[in-house]
Design a protein around this motif. Sequence first.
Motif, short mmCIF file in Angstrom:
data_model
loop_
_atom_site.label_atom_id
_atom_site.label_comp_id
_atom_site.label_asym_id
_atom_site.label_seq_id
_atom_site.Cartn_x
_atom_site.Cartn_y
_atom_site.Cartn_z
N SER A 80 8.24 4.42 0.54
CA SER A 80 7.13 4.73 -0.37
C SER A 80 7.60 5.29 -1.70
O SER A 80 6.80 5.48 -2.62
CB SER A 80 6.15 5.71 0.29
N ASN A 81 8.88 5.58 -1.81
CA ASN A 81 9.44 6.10 -3.06
C ASN A 81 10.48 5.14 -3.63
O ASN A 81 11.41 5.54 -4.31
CB ASN A 81 10.10 7.46 -2.82
N SER A 82 10.30 3.87 -3.35
CA SER A 82 11.30 2.88 -3.74
C SER A 82 11.34 2.58 -5.24
O SER A 82 12.35 2.11 -5.75
CB SER A 82 11.08 1.58 -2.97
N SER A 83 10.23 2.85 -5.94
CA SER A 83 10.22 2.62 -7.38
C SER A 83 9.79 3.88 -8.12
O SER A 83 9.10 4.74 -7.57
CB SER A 83 9.26 1.47 -7.74
N LEU A 84 10.20 3.98 -9.37
CA LEU A 84 9.83 5.14 -10.19
C LEU A 84 8.32 5.21 -10.37
O LEU A 84 7.74 6.30 -10.38
CB LEU A 84 10.52 5.05 -11.55
N MET A 85 7.69 4.06 -10.51
CA MET A 85 6.24 4.03 -10.69
C MET A 85 5.52 4.63 -9.49
O MET A 85 4.56 5.40 -9.64
CB MET A 85 5.75 2.59 -10.90
N GLU A 86 5.98 4.34 -8.29
CA GLU A 86 5.36 4.87 -7.08
C GLU A 86 5.46 6.40 -7.04
O GLU A 86 4.51 7.09 -6.66
CB GLU A 86 6.02 4.26 -5.84
N ILE A 87 6.61 6.92 -7.44
CA ILE A 87 6.82 8.36 -7.43
C ILE A 87 5.91 9.05 -8.45
O ILE A 87 5.25 10.05 -8.15
CB ILE A 87 8.29 8.69 -7.72
N VAL A 88 5.84 8.50 -9.66
CA VAL A 88 5.02 9.10 -10.70
C VAL A 88 3.54 9.02 -10.33
O VAL A 88 2.80 10.01 -10.47
CB VAL A 88 5.26 8.41 -12.06
N GLU A 89 3.10 7.87 -9.84
CA GLU A 89 1.69 7.71 -9.47
C GLU A 89 1.30 8.67 -8.35
O GLU A 89 0.18 9.19 -8.33
CB GLU A 89 1.42 6.26 -9.07
N LYS A 90 2.20 8.89 -7.42
CA LYS A 90 1.93 9.82 -6.33
C LYS A 90 1.72 11.23 -6.87
O LYS A 90 0.81 11.95 -6.46
CB LYS A 90 3.09 9.80 -5.33
#
Length: 216
Positions: A80-90
């Motif tokens: 679930s943290n594979s991309s920077l976008m996923e981390i920021v959106e979370k």
Amino acid sequence: MAQGGDKEWIESCEIMVAIEELSLLKNGVEKKLSTMAFLHLSNLLLRVLDKIGPTMSVLSLDIRRNIERLEEMYLLDPSSNSSLMEIVEKEVKEGTVRKADSCSRAILWLSRSLDFTVALLDGLEKDSEQSLNQIIEEAYKTTLGLWHGWIASAAYKIALQLTPDREVFVGLLMGKDKDIAKFEGEIYKLVTLIQPFLHEIHELMKKYRLERLKST
């Protein structure tokens, strides 16, 4: 290592190593920059920055801390943290995106440190007359200096006094390859490879209005 049992250490040029590994990353990146690719890029540039020595110790420490923070987040849940976008959106959804210890801030400051390193390398390639001190000062003013407060700026000005000679720094980057024209061409290629990665990250920061956050 040479054939026949004779050991020969071949000093790899840091720039060439970075080019080779970035080329592999570029071929594997699609629409979103992966967290691992970004961490890998940050570590590659940190190796180049460390060649300057004590002058960059404060910046290098900050980069390492941000790398560690992002690595910790990634390892908690790689899928679930594979991309920077996923981390920021979370973090946007959790309301923690602007906190001092957020991974989004780590991404922001890592990208700014990469901007600085790219500007430094670009200055080396474009102007053979400038001293390393002058190149670093100009790179700082146009990148990190825009976002540092007076405390960070003061620490930088003190550190700048310890800058090595340009020839020493270039020699450390080149290793045993003494062909300066080839070296400058490699710097140009490295900068060209890095810029698309940084552009993607800057666009991500703008999307969530994080691009103007400053330090103290």
